[in-house]
Scaffold this active site. Sequence first.
Site, PDB file in Angstrom:
ATOM      1  N   ASP A 293       0.813  -1.219   0.000  1.00 15.38           N
ATOM      2  CA  ASP A 293       0.000   0.000   0.000  1.00 15.38           C
ATOM      3  C   ASP A 293       0.844   1.265   0.000  1.00 15.38           C
ATOM      4  O   ASP A 293       2.058   1.217   0.216  1.00 15.38           O
ATOM      5  CB  ASP A 293      -0.964  -0.016   1.197  1.00 15.38           C
ATOM      6  CG  ASP A 293      -0.309  -0.466   2.493  1.00 15.38           C
ATOM      7  OD1 ASP A 293       0.925  -0.418   2.580  1.00 15.38           O
ATOM      8  OD2 ASP A 293      -1.037  -0.874   3.415  1.00 15.38           O
TER       9      ASP A 293
ATOM     10  N   ASP B 112      -7.831  -2.798  14.208  1.00 19.35           N
ATOM     11  CA  ASP B 112      -9.208  -3.132  13.802  1.00 19.35           C
ATOM     12  C   ASP B 112      -9.262  -4.359  12.886  1.00 19.35           C
ATOM     13  O   ASP B 112     -10.299  -4.664  12.309  1.00 19.35           O
ATOM     14  CB  ASP B 112      -9.868  -1.924  13.107  1.00 19.35           C
ATOM     15  CG  ASP B 112      -9.121  -1.487  11.841  1.00 19.35           C
ATOM     16  OD1 ASP B 112      -8.106  -2.128  11.488  1.00 19.35           O
ATOM     17  OD2 ASP B 112      -9.559  -0.510  11.211  1.00 19.35           O
TER      18      ASP B 112
ATOM     19  N   HIS C 177      -7.401  -4.805  10.115  1.00 18.46           N
ATOM     20  CA  HIS C 177      -7.121  -4.607   8.690  1.00 18.46           C
ATOM     21  C   HIS C 177      -5.793  -5.229   8.287  1.00 18.46           C
ATOM     22  O   HIS C 177      -4.871  -5.341   9.097  1.00 18.46           O
ATOM     23  CB  HIS C 177      -7.206  -3.130   8.283  1.00 18.46           C
ATOM     24  CG  HIS C 177      -6.094  -2.236   8.740  1.00 18.46           C
ATOM     25  ND1 HIS C 177      -6.311  -1.109   9.494  1.00 18.46           N
ATOM     26  CD2 HIS C 177      -4.765  -2.269   8.521  1.00 18.46           C
ATOM     27  CE1 HIS C 177      -5.157  -0.490   9.706  1.00 18.46           C
ATOM     28  NE2 HIS C 177      -4.201  -1.177   9.132  1.00 18.46           N
TER      29      HIS C 177
ATOM     30  N   GLU D 210      -9.754  -1.942   5.272  1.00 18.70           N
ATOM     31  CA  GLU D 210     -10.450  -1.663   6.525  1.00 18.70           C
ATOM     32  C   GLU D 210     -11.688  -2.562   6.668  1.00 18.70           C
ATOM     33  O   GLU D 210     -12.146  -3.149   5.672  1.00 18.70           O
ATOM     34  CB  GLU D 210     -10.888  -0.191   6.537  1.00 18.70           C
ATOM     35  CG  GLU D 210      -9.736   0.803   6.498  1.00 18.70           C
ATOM     36  CD  GLU D 210      -9.026   0.948   7.854  1.00 18.70           C
ATOM     37  OE1 GLU D 210      -8.920  -0.025   8.613  1.00 18.70           O
ATOM     38  OE2 GLU D 210      -8.576   2.078   8.130  1.00 18.70           O
TER      39      GLU D 210
HETATM   40  C1  GLP Z   1      -0.722   0.218   8.697  1.00 18.49           C
HETATM   41  C2  GLP Z   1      -0.320  -0.589   7.446  1.00 18.49           C
HETATM   42  C3  GLP Z   1      -0.500  -2.052   7.669  1.00 18.49           C
HETATM   43  C4  GLP Z   1       0.061  -2.390   9.038  1.00 18.49           C
HETATM   44  C5  GLP Z   1      -0.773  -1.776  10.123  1.00 18.49           C
HETATM   45  C6  GLP Z   1      -0.194  -1.959  11.500  1.00 18.49           C
HETATM   46  O1  GLP Z   1      -1.879   0.904   8.594  1.00 18.49           O
HETATM   47  N1  GLP Z   1      -0.972  -0.225   6.235  1.00 18.49           N
HETATM   48  O2  GLP Z   1       0.152  -2.767   6.641  1.00 18.49           O
HETATM   49  O3  GLP Z   1       0.041  -3.785   9.220  1.00 18.49           O
HETATM   50  O4  GLP Z   1      -1.049  -0.442   9.875  1.00 18.49           O
HETATM   51  O5  GLP Z   1       0.798  -1.024  11.780  1.00 18.49           O
HETATM   52  P1  GLP Z   1       1.874  -1.238  12.891  1.00 18.49           P
HETATM   53  O6  GLP Z   1       2.730  -2.368  12.431  1.00 18.49           O
HETATM   54  O7  GLP Z   1       2.647   0.056  12.951  1.00 18.49           O
HETATM   55  O8  GLP Z   1       1.153  -1.550  14.132  1.00 18.49           O
END
Ligand code: GLP
Length: 260
Positions: free
Chosen positions: A67, A136, A138, A143
């Site tokens: 992404d 959440d 995702h 989402e």
């Molecule tokens: C972001 C990314 C995800 C990631 C998630 C968790 O929004 N797009 O790919 O897995 O949030 O983030 P973190 O690893 O900082 O907790």
Amino acid sequence: MEVIILSDPEAVSRVAARIVAKCIREKPHAVLGLATGSTPVGLYRELVRLHRQDGLDFSRVTTFNLDEYVGLPPDHPQSYHSFMRSQLFEHINLRPDRAHVPDGLAQDIPQFCADYEAAIADAGGIDLQVLGIGSDGHIGFNEPSSSLASRTRIKTLTPQTLRDNARFFDDPSEQPHHVITMGIGSIMDSRQVLLLAFGEGKADAVAGAVEGPVGAMMPASALQFHPRAHILIDEPASTKLTRAAYYRWVYEQKPAWQRH
Ligand code: GLP
């Protein structure tokens, strides 16, 4: 699903790196799907170490990131282009023309997304997809309520995800509300999936993904339909799993040839 619970993020990152390294050693022209966020940082550090110390060779590897924020140029410090360069790409021998991250500045977003899907298919499909998980549930930026069959497309972030990720932006007005993300269907097409999660803030999402009913309100639960999904988590992220003792038991019983 294979659920592996280890003491801390460092231990998880070492096992995750061994799974990625095995994939590359077995298939030097492997196609990797990569994730951003704080979770895979330790994995990338370990891969850099394996490259430097053990000669892990990325010269024929291709990568596709999940992404990117819409509107952020590749050199913006909070873009996922910048993140990947500083955390991994600058430290390994991956060819820049084989490292793909969605273009947050694409003018025709639907066309860009169709081309991104086509590029993944042209590369032979993703052999191993690395994933984190949002609080959440995702994956990528899919989402809750995302179609479980979705492909690469634009999405609007939830207020919860915006709050979770606000810590990365000094100026909140610079935080985009839109992203381009591979879809859940795109992720499900990969041959192997490696989801990492750390901390008690992820415990509900991990439990929903592994043990909850499969549904669009918990996007990661789609992985229950994936034939080769490894869920690697630390102790705090495991606390809401009702079968944690069983997953530990299975891991301890693993025959030597199956160990990571
Ligand atoms: C972001 C990314 C995800 C990631 C998630 C968790 O929004 N797009 O790919 O897995 O949030 O983030 P973190 O690893 O900082 O907790």
